[in-house]
Scaffold this active site. Structure first.
Site, PDB file in Angstrom:
ATOM      1  N   ALA A 162      32.674  30.846  43.442  1.00 46.41           N
ATOM      2  CA  ALA A 162      31.739  30.471  42.392  1.00 46.41           C
ATOM      3  C   ALA A 162      30.292  30.660  42.821  1.00 46.41           C
ATOM      4  O   ALA A 162      29.410  30.853  41.977  1.00 46.41           O
ATOM      5  CB  ALA A 162      31.982  29.020  41.992  1.00 46.41           C
ATOM      6  N   ILE A 200      39.783  30.462  43.008  1.00 54.19           N
ATOM      7  CA  ILE A 200      38.331  30.411  43.201  1.00 54.19           C
ATOM      8  C   ILE A 200      37.942  29.044  43.747  1.00 54.19           C
ATOM      9  O   ILE A 200      38.481  28.017  43.320  1.00 54.19           O
ATOM     10  CB  ILE A 200      37.590  30.640  41.867  1.00 54.19           C
ATOM     11  CG1 ILE A 200      37.971  32.003  41.272  1.00 54.19           C
ATOM     12  CG2 ILE A 200      36.080  30.536  42.040  1.00 54.19           C
ATOM     13  CD1 ILE A 200      37.448  32.200  39.855  1.00 54.19           C
ATOM     14  N   CYS A 201      37.021  29.040  44.708  1.00 55.42           N
ATOM     15  CA  CYS A 201      36.364  27.795  45.120  1.00 55.42           C
ATOM     16  C   CYS A 201      34.883  28.096  45.239  1.00 55.42           C
ATOM     17  O   CYS A 201      34.385  29.010  44.584  1.00 55.42           O
ATOM     18  CB  CYS A 201      36.962  27.240  46.412  1.00 55.42           C
ATOM     19  SG  CYS A 201      36.589  28.222  47.881  1.00 55.42           S
ATOM     20  N   ALA A 202      34.164  27.366  46.062  1.00 56.27           N
ATOM     21  CA  ALA A 202      32.721  27.605  46.184  1.00 56.27           C
ATOM     22  C   ALA A 202      32.427  28.909  46.907  1.00 56.27           C
ATOM     23  O   ALA A 202      31.680  29.755  46.416  1.00 56.27           O
ATOM     24  CB  ALA A 202      32.055  26.437  46.894  1.00 56.27           C
TER      25      ALA A 202
END
Length: 567
Positions: A558, A530-532
């Site tokens: 996210a 997961i990242c932004a």
């Protein structure tokens, strides 16, 4: 004698057909039979008239019957309802609602453009009581308009119920909220706009709630009753009750084709007339177009019911072309109706939502499996380069046929540029283009309008990576359903970002530290990264894959997770 074409119904399909046929032939005798008082008005603007964005009722009337009749030398018979047709005699039985008399009108060619009517389920007790309205026609909006006060003080703000979470219900909820009402919007199913996938519908619900609309999913109306205060009380499917100044029903529509019983015209299960690419029905000399017709999909060989203004207007034009073709006015190779992808778009307060083609829900209803029969691609991209002022995020999903790689569905949501994205994707769907076409499409670039690698390109790149076996993606809906104990959830955002919004089950290892801390990550189960928005997660997933890990990127990262938390 001149050839006579009778058109049952005005509005988008019937009026378009009459105008086209007159332009093709000055000799044709054309009669329009319309049940209502108007033959051409903007039904898609009714809610905006309620909200005041369309200031005057006459703005909705595209062309009055008298003007249309004079301009196109057409006999327009308003308040005249077709109640039966006899293909053997080539006649239409017509009830004149002004004098109560019935007459038979003969035809050489017949176009059924009778549209669709709003549903008012009889199982809902009290549904015919005062203060309970549909929002489908001009008379409907006139009735609701009488309920609207010119001004409301804070102490006089009234509650209004909108039942139904489709386009009409959502537009009514928005515009009545703008008008100063406290709106409760209910939908019996578990999401709004069934053509959207859950993530996009979730964004829509979030937006409505933010603007004060009380959205209740999985809730229906059991009954209505009048109160002593001359309001309506609704009893809901969970047995709760609430009083409202009035209620607007947007529970769907059904094709207006009951008068075709006994005609031999083939209909679909929902009553819509089945047509081919020339808008011909199963009975020679009879055509159909508009909300009462089943038409072709332009991205497959299936039939669909797509009650939208665009397909209706184009279908009416093609029906007129077919009539002209049968008379030798147009050549046999004149254009045919190539179908629809059901493209639609809606603005809700400050955000826009759009779709074209199939949805994942529809595919699953057919028994098709993700990864086996189709796959999806999801990106969050800026409307134009982020360094130029004014850019806004756009959420985009594409659905691709696994075998052919063709784009068969698309969704988009955001505050800016959504219409451009969905129209481009709708074009690719109609032309049966592939993920490769998206990746390679050459779109105009300037920093005010887009990016050198456009959001359309990025959607294609993401799909291409999956086809080449370079990575896996997981939707947020699927992620929520997983037992997280079977996965290692890795958040590669920077610590500052995680402090602002943390995903509880995720372990934070910033991307810059990933290679040196890789031994902290177990190899005994898949790693969800997961990242932004997904870019850094894709890079991290590649690093992990290159070192023997099974890595999966969470779509939307996210950003989407935070927006839809708890939904």
């Amino acid at each position: 004698m001149a050839h006579k074409t009778v058109i049952i119904g005005g509005s988008a399909a019937g009026a378009a057909a009459a105008a086209r046929l007159r332009r093709l032939s000055e000799q044709e005798e054309i009669i329009i039979l319309e049940k209502g008082k108007d033959i051409s008005y903007a039904s898609c603007g009714l809610a905006y008239y309620l909200g005041g964005e369309v200031p005057l009722r006459q703005n909705l009337v595209i062309i009055p019957p008298g003007v249309f009749s004079e301009r196109y030398r057409t006999e327009v018979k308003t308040q005249c309802e077709a109640i039966h047709i006899s293909p053997e005699k080539k006649t239409v039985a017509v009830l004149n609602h002004q004098n109560g008399e019935t007459e038979e009108i003969s035809y050489d060619s017949l176009l059924i453009a009778s549209g669709a009517a709003a549903l008012r389920p009889e199982k809902i007790t009290g549904i015919t009581l005062p203060h309970i309205y549909n929002l489908r026609t001009l008379p409907d909006v006139d009735s609701i308009h009488e309920e609207l006060p010119k001004e409301q003080s804070p102490s006089e703000i009234a509650d209004v119920l909108v039942a139904g979470g489709g386009f009409i219900g959502i537009e009514a909820a928005e515009n009545l909220t703008r008008k100063g009402f406290r709106v409760t919007l209910i939908e019996l199913r578990q999401q709004l706009l069934q053509n959207l996938d859950p993530e996009f519908s979730g964004l829509l619900v979030r937006n409505l709630l933010k603007h004060g609309v009380n959205v209740k999913l999985g809730l229906g109306v059991k009954s209505f009753s009048l109160t002593l205060e001359d309001t309506v009380e609704a009893v809901f499917s969970d047995n709760s009750k609430k009083k409202f100044r009035f209620a607007v029903l947007a529970l769907g529509i059904r094709p207006s084709t009951d008068f075709l019983e006994g005609s031999g015209i083939e209909k679909a299960a929902n009553g819509a007339v089945i047509t081919n690419c020339r808008m011909e029905t199963s009975v020679p000399g009879i055509y159909a177009a508009g909300d009462n017709a089943v038409i072709l999909k332009n991205y497959s060989n299936e039939l669909t019911w797509s009650p939208l203004a665009g397909p209706a207007a184009r279908g009416g034009r093609r029906a007129a072309d077919s009539i002209a073709r049968s008379l030798g006015i147009l050549p046999d190779n004149a254009a045919e109706f190539t179908g629809t992808s059901g493209s639609a778009i809606i603005r809700v307060f400050d955000e826009t939502y759009a779709f074209s083609g199939t949805s994942e829900y529809e595919l699953k209803q057919k028994g098709l499996q993700p990864g086996q029969d189709y796959f999806t691609s999801f990106v969050i991209q800026s409307s134009h380069v982020s360094w130029y002022p004014g850019s806004q995020e756009i959420f985009i999903r594409g659905i691709f046929d696994k075998k052919r790689g063709t784009l068969i569905g698309a969704e988009a949501a955001g505050r800016k540029g959504v219409h451009e994205v969905i129209n481009t994707l709708a074009t690719v769907i109609a032309l049966r283009g592939t993920f490769s076409d998206l990746a390679n499409i050459d779109l105009a670039y300037s920093p005010q309008y887009g990016s050198a690698k456009s959001n359309i390109n990025m959607l294609g790149f993401t799909a291409e990576n999956q086809v080449l076996g370079l990575g896996e993606y997981l939707s947020l809906t699927a992620y929520k359903a997983l037992d997280k104990k079977d996965y290692y959830v890795l958040d590669v955002r920077n610590r500052e970002e995680v402090l602002k919004y943390r995903i509880p089950e995720a372990v934070n290892i910033p991307l810059a530290q990933l290679r040196e801390r890789m031994k902290e990550i177990p190899k005994d189960r898949p790693v969800i990264v997961i990242c932004a928005v997904g870019v850094r997660a894709w890079n991290a997933a590649g690093i992990l894959r290159g070192n023997g890990y099974h890595s999966i990127v969470l779509e939307g990262g996210a950003t989407l997770h935070s927006m839809l938390q708890g939904s």
